[in-house]
Design an enzyme around this catalytic site. Sequence first.
Site, PDB file in Angstrom:
ATOM      1  N   ARG A  50       0.849  -1.178   0.000  1.00 19.97           N
ATOM      2  CA  ARG A  50       0.000   0.000   0.000  1.00 19.97           C
ATOM      3  C   ARG A  50       0.894   1.241   0.000  1.00 19.97           C
ATOM      4  O   ARG A  50       2.098   1.152   0.128  1.00 19.97           O
ATOM      5  CB  ARG A  50      -0.993   0.000   1.178  1.00 19.97           C
ATOM      6  CG  ARG A  50      -0.449  -0.577   2.426  1.00 19.97           C
ATOM      7  CD  ARG A  50      -0.095   0.323   3.588  1.00 19.97           C
ATOM      8  NE  ARG A  50      -0.255   1.713   3.485  1.00 19.97           N
ATOM      9  CZ  ARG A  50       0.758   2.589   3.571  1.00 19.97           C
ATOM     10  NH1 ARG A  50       2.013   2.182   3.705  1.00 19.97           N
ATOM     11  NH2 ARG A  50       0.539   3.878   3.521  1.00 19.97           N
ATOM     12  N   GLY A  51       0.219   2.404  -0.127  1.00 13.26           N
ATOM     13  CA  GLY A  51       0.980   3.631  -0.310  1.00 13.26           C
ATOM     14  C   GLY A  51       1.109   3.826  -1.813  1.00 13.26           C
ATOM     15  O   GLY A  51       1.537   2.897  -2.526  1.00 13.26           O
ATOM     16  N   ALA A  52       0.742   5.024  -2.290  1.00 16.62           N
ATOM     17  CA  ALA A  52       0.608   5.224  -3.736  1.00 16.62           C
ATOM     18  C   ALA A  52       1.846   4.793  -4.545  1.00 16.62           C
ATOM     19  O   ALA A  52       1.712   4.000  -5.499  1.00 16.62           O
ATOM     20  CB  ALA A  52       0.235   6.680  -3.998  1.00 16.62           C
ATOM     21  N   ARG A  93      -7.638  -1.031  -6.902  1.00 13.49           N
ATOM     22  CA  ARG A  93      -7.933   0.123  -6.032  1.00 13.49           C
ATOM     23  C   ARG A  93      -8.109   1.355  -6.926  1.00 13.49           C
ATOM     24  O   ARG A  93      -7.344   1.530  -7.875  1.00 13.49           O
ATOM     25  CB  ARG A  93      -6.804   0.385  -5.019  1.00 13.49           C
ATOM     26  CG  ARG A  93      -6.650  -0.722  -3.982  1.00 13.49           C
ATOM     27  CD  ARG A  93      -5.713  -0.314  -2.853  1.00 13.49           C
ATOM     28  NE  ARG A  93      -6.354   0.574  -1.895  1.00 13.49           N
ATOM     29  CZ  ARG A  93      -5.690   1.191  -0.897  1.00 13.49           C
ATOM     30  NH1 ARG A  93      -4.389   1.010  -0.759  1.00 13.49           N
ATOM     31  NH2 ARG A  93      -6.334   1.981  -0.054  1.00 13.49           N
ATOM     32  N   GLN A 200      -2.407   2.759   9.801  1.00 14.42           N
ATOM     33  CA  GLN A 200      -1.121   2.883   9.089  1.00 14.42           C
ATOM     34  C   GLN A 200      -0.140   3.766   9.867  1.00 14.42           C
ATOM     35  O   GLN A 200       1.072   3.586   9.772  1.00 14.42           O
ATOM     36  CB  GLN A 200      -1.340   3.479   7.684  1.00 14.42           C
ATOM     37  CG  GLN A 200      -1.982   2.547   6.691  1.00 14.42           C
ATOM     38  CD  GLN A 200      -3.487   2.698   6.656  1.00 14.42           C
ATOM     39  OE1 GLN A 200      -4.106   3.077   7.637  1.00 14.42           O
ATOM     40  NE2 GLN A 200      -4.085   2.385   5.518  1.00 14.42           N
ATOM     41  N   ASP A 241      -2.318  10.590  -2.626  1.00 16.29           N
ATOM     42  CA  ASP A 241      -2.682   9.493  -3.531  1.00 16.29           C
ATOM     43  C   ASP A 241      -3.021   9.989  -4.925  1.00 16.29           C
ATOM     44  O   ASP A 241      -2.891   9.261  -5.900  1.00 16.29           O
ATOM     45  CB  ASP A 241      -3.839   8.690  -2.953  1.00 16.29           C
ATOM     46  CG  ASP A 241      -3.331   7.859  -1.793  1.00 16.29           C
ATOM     47  OD1 ASP A 241      -3.266   8.387  -0.674  1.00 16.29           O
ATOM     48  OD2 ASP A 241      -2.939   6.698  -2.016  1.00 16.29           O
ATOM     49  N   ASN A 251      -5.837  12.078  -0.077  1.00 20.61           N
ATOM     50  CA  ASN A 251      -4.908  11.308   0.760  1.00 20.61           C
ATOM     51  C   ASN A 251      -5.766  10.546   1.771  1.00 20.61           C
ATOM     52  O   ASN A 251      -7.004  10.661   1.780  1.00 20.61           O
ATOM     53  CB  ASN A 251      -3.895  12.227   1.449  1.00 20.61           C
ATOM     54  CG  ASN A 251      -2.780  11.448   2.128  1.00 20.61           C
ATOM     55  OD1 ASN A 251      -2.188  10.542   1.527  1.00 20.61           O
ATOM     56  ND2 ASN A 251      -2.495  11.745   3.383  1.00 20.61           N
ATOM     57  N   LYS A 252      -5.120   9.791   2.605  1.00 21.89           N
ATOM     58  CA  LYS A 252      -5.823   8.939   3.584  1.00 21.89           C
ATOM     59  C   LYS A 252      -6.937   9.684   4.303  1.00 21.89           C
ATOM     60  O   LYS A 252      -6.771  10.849   4.668  1.00 21.89           O
ATOM     61  CB  LYS A 252      -4.790   8.394   4.575  1.00 21.89           C
ATOM     62  CG  LYS A 252      -5.306   7.490   5.661  1.00 21.89           C
ATOM     63  CD  LYS A 252      -6.181   6.363   5.172  1.00 21.89           C
ATOM     64  CE  LYS A 252      -5.511   5.494   4.128  1.00 21.89           C
ATOM     65  NZ  LYS A 252      -6.484   4.611   3.412  1.00 21.89           N
TER      66      LYS A 252
HETATM   67  O1  MRU Z   1      -4.762   3.066   1.959  1.00 23.23           O
HETATM   68  P1  MRU Z   1      -3.290   3.334   1.907  1.00 23.23           P
HETATM   69  O2  MRU Z   1      -2.570   2.854   3.118  1.00 23.23           O
HETATM   70  O3  MRU Z   1      -2.678   2.842   0.621  1.00 23.23           O
HETATM   71  O4  MRU Z   1      -3.183   4.921   1.905  1.00 23.23           O
HETATM   72  C1  MRU Z   1      -1.915   5.497   1.838  1.00 23.23           C
HETATM   73  C2  MRU Z   1      -1.892   6.967   1.900  1.00 23.23           C
HETATM   74  O5  MRU Z   1      -2.914   7.619   1.976  1.00 23.23           O
HETATM   75  C3  MRU Z   1      -0.537   7.629   1.762  1.00 23.23           C
HETATM   76  O6  MRU Z   1      -0.501   8.833   2.477  1.00 23.23           O
HETATM   77  C4  MRU Z   1      -0.237   7.906   0.290  1.00 23.23           C
HETATM   78  O7  MRU Z   1      -0.473   6.795  -0.500  1.00 23.23           O
HETATM   79  C5  MRU Z   1       1.158   8.370   0.078  1.00 23.23           C
HETATM   80  S1  MRU Z   1       2.381   7.126   0.315  1.00 23.23           S
HETATM   81  C6  MRU Z   1       3.874   7.836  -0.087  1.00 23.23           C
END
Ligand code: MRU
Length: 348
Positions: A50-52, A93, A200, A241, A251-252
């Site tokens: 996970r994480g973009a 996703r 997270q 994201d 973002n999250k």
């Molecule tokens: O649902 P996730 O854990 O994939 O969400 C991640 C985030 O929102 C991060 O802040 C974003 O992807 C940036 S990661 C460098």
Amino acid sequence: MVMTVIPARLNDKKDKLILIDQTLLPEQEKFLELDLVEDIFEAIKKLRVRGAPAIGVAAAFGLYVCILKSEATTVGAFKREFEEKRDYLATSRPTAVNLFWALDRMTNRLNKEENKTVEEIKAALLDESEKILAEDQEMGKAIGEYGLSLLKPGMGLLTHCNAGGIATSGYGTALAPMYVGYEKNYNFKIFADETRPLLQGARLTAYELFKAGLDVTVICDNMASIVMKEGKIDAVLVGCDRIAANGDTANKIGTSGVAILAKEYGIPMYILGPTSTIDMNTLTGDDIEIELRDGEEIINGFGKRTAPEGVKTYNPAFDVTAAQYITAIITEKGIVWPPYKDNLKKLF
Ligand code: MRU
């Protein structure tokens, strides 16, 4: 010093995708070896990776290892197989644009090499996916240096979710200035929102910063206001994201609330991310699809039921912070200030 685990990479034989299963952190560091498209889809969907930026790298390597097994003898048949697997992975996703960006890069490379043999095309796809990882590894350091130029030693920093080494392949994005600052004795006091419902912040941000020796304090999401009011926060640093052409940023879930609070308390709110997260085809935040996830994540998280079975839930995984709440966007190519509509365009 900085996170050394690469969240998504190839094995030595270059025929399997290796992921650290992020759903098991921090208790277990378990690595998965995948080469089936269904398993790679599942790993992205379930947030094992996970994480973009890491999703983008996993999708590129994932697509490569799946298509490597293709027995197609003509380029046409190979291309059809490639497109089928790519389209399936693209539905894992919806919000992080890096997934689509990485799959598009693989597609463009295939199209460029279309007059070659199947074996040559496979080699080109390997090269493209390795480039995506290498670029990801490089961008974090640059973001860290640009971000650090806006910060002073001893500052209190708040972050939300995880935009660190475990979400990219090195310094991360939001955490990059913290790591670069650590190397230069900046002694930041970092606060990590735990980030409900999947934690997270607590499980991943606290894990990696703590392991690397940085000063990190975990707070519940609903404590951001009090730590700001108490003067403990000098800047908010978060990842992204998808950044729309006007600067609105997904973002999250919870990020927009933190941004609104930061504005109220006069604290700068920085978005940090690679240019691959900027989507100039998405005009505003209203055009960003927000992923809706299973409500069980809220009421039955980590094996503990915390609300009555059958109760209604609503579980959007992201929210959009309006551009007006964002002080600056920090990328590997430099710092972008408002007005974002003009200045993001200049970046490209
Ligand atoms: O649902 P996730 O854990 O994939 O969400 C991640 C985030 O929102 C991060 O802040 C974003 O992807 C940036 S990661 C460098």
